[in-house]
Design a protein around this motif. Structure first.
Motif, mmCIF file in Angstrom:
data_model
loop_
_atom_site.group_PDB
_atom_site.id
_atom_site.type_symbol
_atom_site.label_atom_id
_atom_site.label_comp_id
_atom_site.label_asym_id
_atom_site.label_seq_id
_atom_site.Cartn_x
_atom_site.Cartn_y
_atom_site.Cartn_z
ATOM 1 N N ILE A 514 0.827 -1.210 0.000
ATOM 2 C CA ILE A 514 0.000 0.000 0.000
ATOM 3 C C ILE A 514 0.858 1.256 0.000
ATOM 4 O O ILE A 514 0.564 2.227 -0.708
ATOM 5 C CB ILE A 514 -0.955 -0.016 1.208
ATOM 6 C CG1 ILE A 514 -1.943 -1.178 1.079
ATOM 7 C CG2 ILE A 514 -1.691 1.308 1.339
ATOM 8 C CD1 ILE A 514 -2.850 -1.344 2.278
ATOM 9 N N LEU A 515 1.929 1.257 0.781
ATOM 10 C CA LEU A 515 2.727 2.472 0.931
ATOM 11 C C LEU A 515 3.651 2.740 -0.253
ATOM 12 O O LEU A 515 3.886 3.898 -0.603
ATOM 13 C CB LEU A 515 3.556 2.401 2.214
ATOM 14 C CG LEU A 515 2.789 2.483 3.528
ATOM 15 C CD1 LEU A 515 3.739 2.340 4.706
ATOM 16 C CD2 LEU A 515 2.026 3.799 3.632
ATOM 17 N N VAL A 516 4.182 1.680 -0.881
ATOM 18 C CA VAL A 516 5.225 1.886 -1.890
ATOM 19 C C VAL A 516 4.947 1.145 -3.187
ATOM 20 O O VAL A 516 4.846 1.754 -4.257
ATOM 21 C CB VAL A 516 6.605 1.453 -1.326
ATOM 22 C CG1 VAL A 516 7.692 1.656 -2.371
ATOM 23 C CG2 VAL A 516 6.940 2.210 -0.066
ATOM 24 N N LEU A 517 4.842 -0.162 -3.136
ATOM 25 C CA LEU A 517 4.874 -0.975 -4.351
ATOM 26 C C LEU A 517 3.711 -0.701 -5.290
ATOM 27 O O LEU A 517 3.874 -0.795 -6.511
ATOM 28 C CB LEU A 517 4.905 -2.458 -3.968
ATOM 29 C CG LEU A 517 6.154 -2.915 -3.208
ATOM 30 C CD1 LEU A 517 6.059 -4.385 -2.846
ATOM 31 C CD2 LEU A 517 7.411 -2.638 -4.020
ATOM 32 N N SER A 518 2.539 -0.402 -4.746
ATOM 33 C CA SER A 518 1.395 -0.130 -5.622
ATOM 34 C C SER A 518 1.636 1.080 -6.513
ATOM 35 O O SER A 518 1.091 1.162 -7.616
ATOM 36 C CB SER A 518 0.133 0.079 -4.778
ATOM 37 O OG SER A 518 0.291 1.174 -3.891
ATOM 38 N N PHE A 519 2.464 2.016 -6.089
ATOM 39 C CA PHE A 519 2.762 3.203 -6.895
ATOM 40 C C PHE A 519 3.881 2.943 -7.908
ATOM 41 O O PHE A 519 3.937 3.599 -8.944
ATOM 42 C CB PHE A 519 3.159 4.365 -5.980
ATOM 43 C CG PHE A 519 2.082 4.794 -5.039
ATOM 44 C CD1 PHE A 519 1.062 5.634 -5.465
ATOM 45 C CD2 PHE A 519 2.052 4.340 -3.734
ATOM 46 C CE1 PHE A 519 0.057 6.030 -4.591
ATOM 47 C CE2 PHE A 519 1.050 4.728 -2.859
ATOM 48 C CZ PHE A 519 0.052 5.571 -3.291
ATOM 49 N N LEU A 520 4.760 2.003 -7.606
ATOM 50 C CA LEU A 520 5.880 1.714 -8.505
ATOM 51 C C LEU A 520 5.553 0.638 -9.518
ATOM 52 O O LEU A 520 6.323 0.436 -10.469
ATOM 53 C CB LEU A 520 7.105 1.269 -7.689
ATOM 54 C CG LEU A 520 7.618 2.233 -6.620
ATOM 55 C CD1 LEU A 520 8.851 1.644 -5.941
ATOM 56 C CD2 LEU A 520 7.935 3.598 -7.207
ATOM 57 N N GLN A 521 4.447 -0.071 -9.346
ATOM 58 C CA GLN A 521 4.147 -1.239 -10.151
ATOM 59 C C GLN A 521 4.096 -0.924 -11.636
ATOM 60 O O GLN A 521 4.526 -1.721 -12.469
ATOM 61 C CB GLN A 521 2.818 -1.856 -9.692
ATOM 62 C CG GLN A 521 2.494 -3.198 -10.324
ATOM 63 C CD GLN A 521 3.485 -4.279 -9.936
ATOM 64 O OE1 GLN A 521 3.993 -4.292 -8.824
ATOM 65 N NE2 GLN A 521 3.778 -5.188 -10.865
ATOM 66 N N SER A 522 3.570 0.233 -11.995
ATOM 67 C CA SER A 522 3.449 0.582 -13.417
ATOM 68 C C SER A 522 4.781 0.957 -14.041
ATOM 69 O O SER A 522 4.912 0.961 -15.265
ATOM 70 C CB SER A 522 2.471 1.749 -13.584
ATOM 71 O OG SER A 522 2.988 2.918 -12.945
ATOM 72 N N ARG A 523 5.788 1.303 -13.235
ATOM 73 C CA ARG A 523 7.119 1.737 -13.695
ATOM 74 C C ARG A 523 7.029 2.937 -14.631
ATOM 75 O O ARG A 523 7.825 3.091 -15.565
ATOM 76 C CB ARG A 523 7.853 0.596 -14.389
ATOM 77 C CG ARG A 523 8.221 -0.571 -13.495
ATOM 78 C CD ARG A 523 9.053 -1.576 -14.238
ATOM 79 N NE ARG A 523 10.349 -1.044 -14.600
ATOM 80 C CZ ARG A 523 11.076 -1.469 -15.637
ATOM 81 N NH1 ARG A 523 10.597 -2.433 -16.413
ATOM 82 N NH2 ARG A 523 12.251 -0.942 -15.889
ATOM 83 N N CYS A 524 6.089 3.798 -14.362
ATOM 84 C CA CYS A 524 5.962 5.002 -15.182
ATOM 85 C C CYS A 524 7.103 5.981 -14.939
ATOM 86 O O CYS A 524 7.229 6.969 -15.663
ATOM 87 C CB CYS A 524 4.624 5.692 -14.901
ATOM 88 S SG CYS A 524 3.198 4.785 -15.536
ATOM 89 N N TYR A 525 7.920 5.724 -13.932
ATOM 90 C CA TYR A 525 9.078 6.587 -13.697
ATOM 91 C C TYR A 525 10.195 6.302 -14.697
ATOM 92 O O TYR A 525 11.157 7.062 -14.799
ATOM 93 C CB TYR A 525 9.608 6.377 -12.273
ATOM 94 C CG TYR A 525 9.924 4.950 -11.930
ATOM 95 C CD1 TYR A 525 11.161 4.401 -12.224
ATOM 96 C CD2 TYR A 525 8.982 4.136 -11.318
ATOM 97 C CE1 TYR A 525 11.457 3.082 -11.923
ATOM 98 C CE2 TYR A 525 9.266 2.825 -11.012
ATOM 99 C CZ TYR A 525 10.500 2.290 -11.315
ATOM 100 O OH TYR A 525 10.774 0.982 -11.026
ATOM 101 N N VAL A 526 10.103 5.189 -15.429
ATOM 102 C CA VAL A 526 11.119 4.840 -16.423
ATOM 103 C C VAL A 526 10.824 5.579 -17.716
ATOM 104 O O VAL A 526 9.703 5.549 -18.228
ATOM 105 C CB VAL A 526 11.146 3.320 -16.660
ATOM 106 C CG1 VAL A 526 12.172 2.955 -17.726
ATOM 107 C CG2 VAL A 526 11.454 2.594 -15.362
ATOM 108 N N SER A 527 11.845 6.222 -18.242
ATOM 109 C CA SER A 527 11.682 6.991 -19.469
ATOM 110 C C SER A 527 11.485 6.072 -20.655
ATOM 111 O O SER A 527 11.969 4.928 -20.677
ATOM 112 C CB SER A 527 12.913 7.871 -19.699
ATOM 113 O OG SER A 527 12.880 8.468 -20.972
#
Length: 766
Positions: A514-527
Motif C-alpha cells: 500500500i505504501l510503496v509498491l502499488s505506486f511503482l508497479q506501473s514503472r511510469c518513472y522509467v523513461s
C-alpha cells in the motif's frame, strides 16, 4: 499347632475390635448439624466466623467427601455426596455467604467451593445441584466493597480449571440457557436437548437432576445480614475422615437440633426459624438480588453485569499482582474453550471480546495525555502481563495490551478475530482516531507515539491485521499520518517517521504494497528512452535542461550503462556522491562503506526473512503506462514525504535526519526488483518530472557544494562536529552546526546505501 491357631484368632479379634468403625454419612451429617447449630446458639451478630467452629466443620465435611470418593469407583456416588446434593447444602452455603453472617462467612464459603472443585475428581459441574450454586456464588464475586479478592480469584480460577477439564460444562457455568435472538426453533430444540443433566446421580436418585428451585423457595438459617468481612484465615490441618464420632461432635451441641438424612431441608438448615428471617432487616426477599435471576445479557445469552467473565475482568483491576495474574489466567483458560465449534458459544465470545476491548479503551482514557513524555512512550519496553510491577496508568495500559496480544496468539481463531475487531472499533476508531486528528499538537504527538509503541510490541497476527487496516485502509487517516512526517513540529515528524519505521519491521505484506509498491508497479518513472524510444525527449523537458546545466548532476541519468549495471559501479556511484571537500570520516580514521557491510547484511537478512512468504517476483515488470502519460507518475505519499525531507536534510535536526535515513535504508534493504531499481539503481532512465533516491541525493549534494562556500575552515569544523557527535568533544560553538551535521549524515548515509547494494548484489569479480 492348636496353640498357634488360638493365638492367631485372638490377634485377629483384637485387630477387629481395636477401633469402632466410623460411619462417614453419620459423621458428615453431624458436622453439618453443628454448622446449623451455630446459628441457633450464637447471639452475638458481630462475632466473626473465625471464632466459631464453622471453618473446621466445613473442612471436615470436605475431607469426608474426598475420602469417600477414593473408596468408590469413578462412576459411583457416595451417600455423603448424595446427601449434599439432595438437601442442597451448596445452595444453603451460598445464602450464608451472601448474608455474610457470621462476618467472614463468605470467605469460608469460597474456600469450601474452591477445594470441593479442585480436590474432587468427579465432574461435579455437570450436576445441576452443583453448577447452580456455583453460578450464584460467581455472581457474588468481585462486587464493590468486598475485601476477599484472594479467595474470590482462587475460587474463580478453580471453576475455570474445572471447565478446562470438562469443556461441556462451559455453557452451564456461563449460563447459556436462553435462546439467543436469531436462532430458529430447531436450533432452540437442539440447544435444549443438550442441557446439562445429572448422570452421576441418576442411578441413585432423581431429585438431584430436577430443575433447581426458585430463590424464594430456598431456605436459609441466616438471621441477619452483615457487610463486615473477616481477614483471610489460615487453614489448619484437616482431621482424618476416620475420626471417632465423639470427637466430631462439638461439646454442648443440642441433640434436639440433629437432622436425620431423610429430614426435610427446612428442618436441616433452619430449626425453628421462619422464612422471613432469611433476609437481613430492612430488606425483603423479593428485593434482594438473586444471582440466578435474569439480567442484562449480550446477544440475549451471556450475562454482562454478573457472571464469570465479568467477575474475572473486575479482578484484573486489583492492586494485588497475584490476584491480577490469576484472574488473567482464568480468562485465558476460558478463551481457549471458545473455539466456535458450537454456535451457542458465539455470544460468549462476543461478550468476552467486548469486555476486553472496553477495558483497553478505559485504560487509554485514564492516561494523562498532557503529562506523558512522547519519547519515553515510543521506547516503552514490553511489559509482560505476568510481571509484578507497581500499577500505574502507563504500566496498566501496556500490561493489558500485552495480555490481549498474548490472548489473541493463544486463543482459537474465532475468538481472536472477535477480540481484534472489538479492539479496532473501540480503541482505534473510537478513541485514537479523534486524537490523531486533534488540533492540539500535544495530543497528536502522544497518540502517534502510542501507536508507534503498540505497533512495535504487537505479536498477534489478528491484532496486527486490524492495526494495519486502521492505519493504511482508512484513506484520510493514512494521508494525515504521512503528512505528519513533514509536520511543522519536528517532534510530530519524528514520531510519525518512527511509526513508519516500526511498521516496516512487521510481517505484513500490505504495508509495503500500500505504501510503496502499488505506486511503482506501473514503472511510469522509467523513461521511454530506456525502451529504445527517442532519447531527445529528456532534452526537451525543462527539468532535464536544469539537470544538464547542473555541474553536479550525473550525466549517467540519461546516458548511463545498460539496464543491468555492474554492481561495482553502483557501489562507487553512491560513494562518489559526497564531494571530497565535504568528507570528514577519514579525518578520524574511520572506515569506508566496509564498516557498514555487517550491519547491512543483518538488515537485508531481516527484511528478506519478513518478505520470504510474500512471493515477490524476481524480475521487473514491463512498464504499463503510455509515453504521453509519463508525467502522471506519482511515487506515493510515503516516498514523496521522504524525498521532500531528504531534500531538506541540511536544515533539519540531526535526530530527525537519522530517523529519515533509517527508513530509507530499510526500504532499500527489501529484496524487490522495483525497490532495487527505484532506490538503488543510479542509472535508471527517469521520465520527465520524476525523481529517484539517487537523483534527490544529487540535488542535495549540489546544495552542499553551494553552502560550504560560506563555511571557513570546513575540514576543521567538520572534524569538531564529528567528534561532538561521537561524544569525544563538548565543543559545539559552530554557527553552521545544523549544516555540518547534515553533511556528516549524508556522508554516512551514502556509505550505508553502498553497503546495502554490495550485500544485495555481490561484486562481479569476473
Amino acid at each position: 499347632m492348636e496353640t498357634f491357631s488360638r493365638l492367631s484368632s485372638l490377634l485377629l479379634q483384637a485387630l477387629e475390635t481395636r477401633e469402632p468403625t466410623v460411619d462417614l454419612l453419620d459423621s458428615f451429617i453431624d458436622h453439618w448439624r453443628s454448622v446449623t447449630t451455630c446459628y441457633i446458639q450464637t447471639s452475638d451478630d458481630s462475632c466473626p466466623v473465625s471464632q466459631t467452629d464453622i471453618p473446621w466443620r466445613l473442612r471436615q465435611m470436605l475431607d469426608i467427601l474426598v475420602y469417600e470418593e477414593t473408596q468408590l469407583a469413578v462412576e459411583d456416588t457416595g451417600p455423603c455426596l448424595e446427601y449434599l446434593l439432595e438437601h442442597k447444602l451448596l445452595e444453603t452455603l451460598c445464602m450464608l455467604g451472601k448474608a455474610q453472617y457470621p462476618p467472614g462467612m463468605f470467605q469460608q464459603v469460597l474456600l469450601f467451593f474452591n477445594k470441593l472443585l479442585t480436590r474432587m475428581q468427579k465432574p461435579l459441574l455437570e450436576l445441576i445441584r452443583v453448577y447452580r450454586p456455583v453460578q450464584r456464588l460467581i455472581n457474588l464475586c468481585a462486587l464493590p466493597g468486598c475485601h476477599v479478592e484472594k479467595e474470590e480469584v482462587q475460587f474463580l480460577l478453580a471453576v475455570c480449571s474445572r471447565v478446562k477439564q470438562d469443556p461441556h460444562t462451559l455453557r452451564c457455568v456461563l449460563e447459556l440457557l436462553e435462546q439467543p435472538p436469531g436462532l430458529n426453533q430447531s436450533q432452540h430444540s437442539t440447544q435444549a436437548s443438550n442441557q446439562c443433566t445429572d448422570p452421576a446421580c441418576s442411578h441413585s436418585q432423581t431429585s438431584a437432576s430436577c430443575p433447581v428451585q426458585s430463590e424464594s423457595s430456598a431456605t436459609s438459617p441466616v438471621q441477619s445480614e452483615s457487610s463486615a468481612t473477616s481477614p483471610g484465615q489460615s487453614e489448619s490441618s484437616a482431621t482424618s475422615p476416620g475420626q471417632s464420632e465423639s470427637s466430631a461432635t462439638s461439646p454442648g451441641q443440642s441433640e434436639s437440633s440433629a437432622t436425620s438424612p431423610g429430614q426435610s431441608e427446612s428442618s436441616a438448615t433452619s430449626p425453628g426459624q421462619s422464612e422471613s428471617s432469611a433476609t437481613s432487616p430492612g430488606q425483603s426477599e423479593s428485593s434482594a438480588t438473586s444471582p440466578g435471576q435474569s439480567e442484562s445479557r449480550v446477544s440475549g445469552a451471556v450475562q454482562t453485569n454478573r457472571g464469570l467473565l465479568w467477575a474475572l475482568l473486575q479482578l484484573t483491576k486489583s492492586q494485588r499482582a497475584s490476584v491480577r495474574q490469576k484472574a488473567s489466567e482464568g480468562l485465558l483458560l476460558l478463551a481457549g474453550l471458545l473455539d466456535g465449534s458450537s454456535g451457542e458459544l458465539l455470544p460468549a465470545a462476543v461478550s468476552l471480546a467486548e469486555l476486553l476491548a472496553e477495558r483497553l479503551q478505559e485504560l487509554h482514557r485514564l492516561l494523562p495525555l498532557d503529562q506523558l513524555d512522547a519519547t519515553e512512550l515510543q521506547r516503552w519496553p514490553c511489559t509482560s502481563w505476568r510481571s509484578e510491577v507497581e500499577p500505574g496508568h502507563m504500566t496498566s495500559f501496556f500490561t493489558w495490551f500485552d495480555f490481549l496480544d498474548h490472548l489473541m496468539c493463544e486463543a482459537p481463531q474465532v475468538l481472536s478475530v472477535q477480540v481484534s475487531q472489538s479492539v479496532h472499533r473501540r480503541w482505534l476508531v473510537d478513541t485514537l482516531h479523534p486524537q490523531l486528528s486533534h488540533t492540539c499538537e500535544k495530543v497528536v504527538l502522544v497518540s502517534t507515539s502510542m501507536l508507534c509503541a503498540t505497533i512495535r510490541l504487537v505479536q498477534s497476527s489478528f491484532l496486527l491485521d486490524q492495526m494495519v487496516h486502521f492505519l493504511l485502509r482508512t484513506p484520510s487517516l493514512m494521508r494525515l499520518l504521512l503528512r505528519h512526517c513533514n509536520h511543522i513540529s519536528d517532534q510530530i515528524s519524528m514520531a510519525s517517521m518512527s511509526l513508519v519505521d516500526e511498521m516496516l519491521q512487521k510481517p505484513h505484506r500490505d504495508i509495503l504494497d500500500i505504501l510503496v509498491l502499488s505506486f511503482l508497479q506501473s514503472r511510469c518513472y522509467v523513461s521511454a528512452a530506456a525502451d529504445g524510444q527517442e532519447d531527445k525527449q529528456l532534452e526537451t523537458n525543462e527539468d532535464s535542461q536544469d539537470l544538464d546545466d547542473d555541474p553536479f548532476f550525473s550525466d549517467g541519468l540519461s546516458d548511463g550503462p545498460p539496464a543491468q549495471p555492474i554492481n561495482e559501479d553502483v557501489v562507487n556511484s553512491f560513494l562518489c556522491l559526497v564531494p571530497i571537500q565535504a568528507r570528514s570520516a577519514h579525518l578520524l580514521q574511520e572506515g569506508g562503506y566496509e564498516s557498514y557491510v555487517h550491519d547491512a547484511h543483518t538488515l537485508v537478512t531481516m527484511c528478506h526473512a519478513l518478505s520470504l512468504s510474500w512471493e515477490w517476483p524476481q524480475t521487473l515488470p514491463c512498464p504499463t503506462c503510455l509515453p504521453e502519460k509519463d508525467a502522471d507518475f506519482f511515487e506515493g505519499d510515503l516516498l514523496k514525504v521522504l524525498f521532500d525531507r531528504l531534500g531538506c536534510i541540511l536544515e533539519q535536526p540531526y535526530e530527525l535526519s537519522l530517523k529519515l535515513t533509517s527508513v530509507l535504508s530499510r526500504l532499500s534493504a527489501f529484496s524487490h526488483p522495483l525497490l532495487d531499481e527505484y532506490l538503488l539503481d543510479p542509472y535508471v532512465h527517469l521520465s520527465p518530472g520524476c525523481r529517484s533516491l539517487f537523483s534527490v541525493l544529487i540535488r542535495v549534494m549540489a546544495e552542499v557544494m553551494q553552502r560550504i562556500q560560506q563555511v571557513s575552515d570546513l575540514s576543521e569544523q567538520l572534524l569538531d562536529t564529528r567528534r561532538h557527535l561521537l561524544g569525544l568533544s563538548q565543543h559545539t560553538g559552530s554557527e553552521h552546526l545544523t549544516l555540518l551535521k547534515g553533511i556528516i549524515v549524508l556522508e554516512e548515509f551514502c556509505k550505508e546505501l553502498a553497503a546495502i547494494a554490495f550485500v544485495k548484489k555481490p561484486l562481479n569479480r569476473d
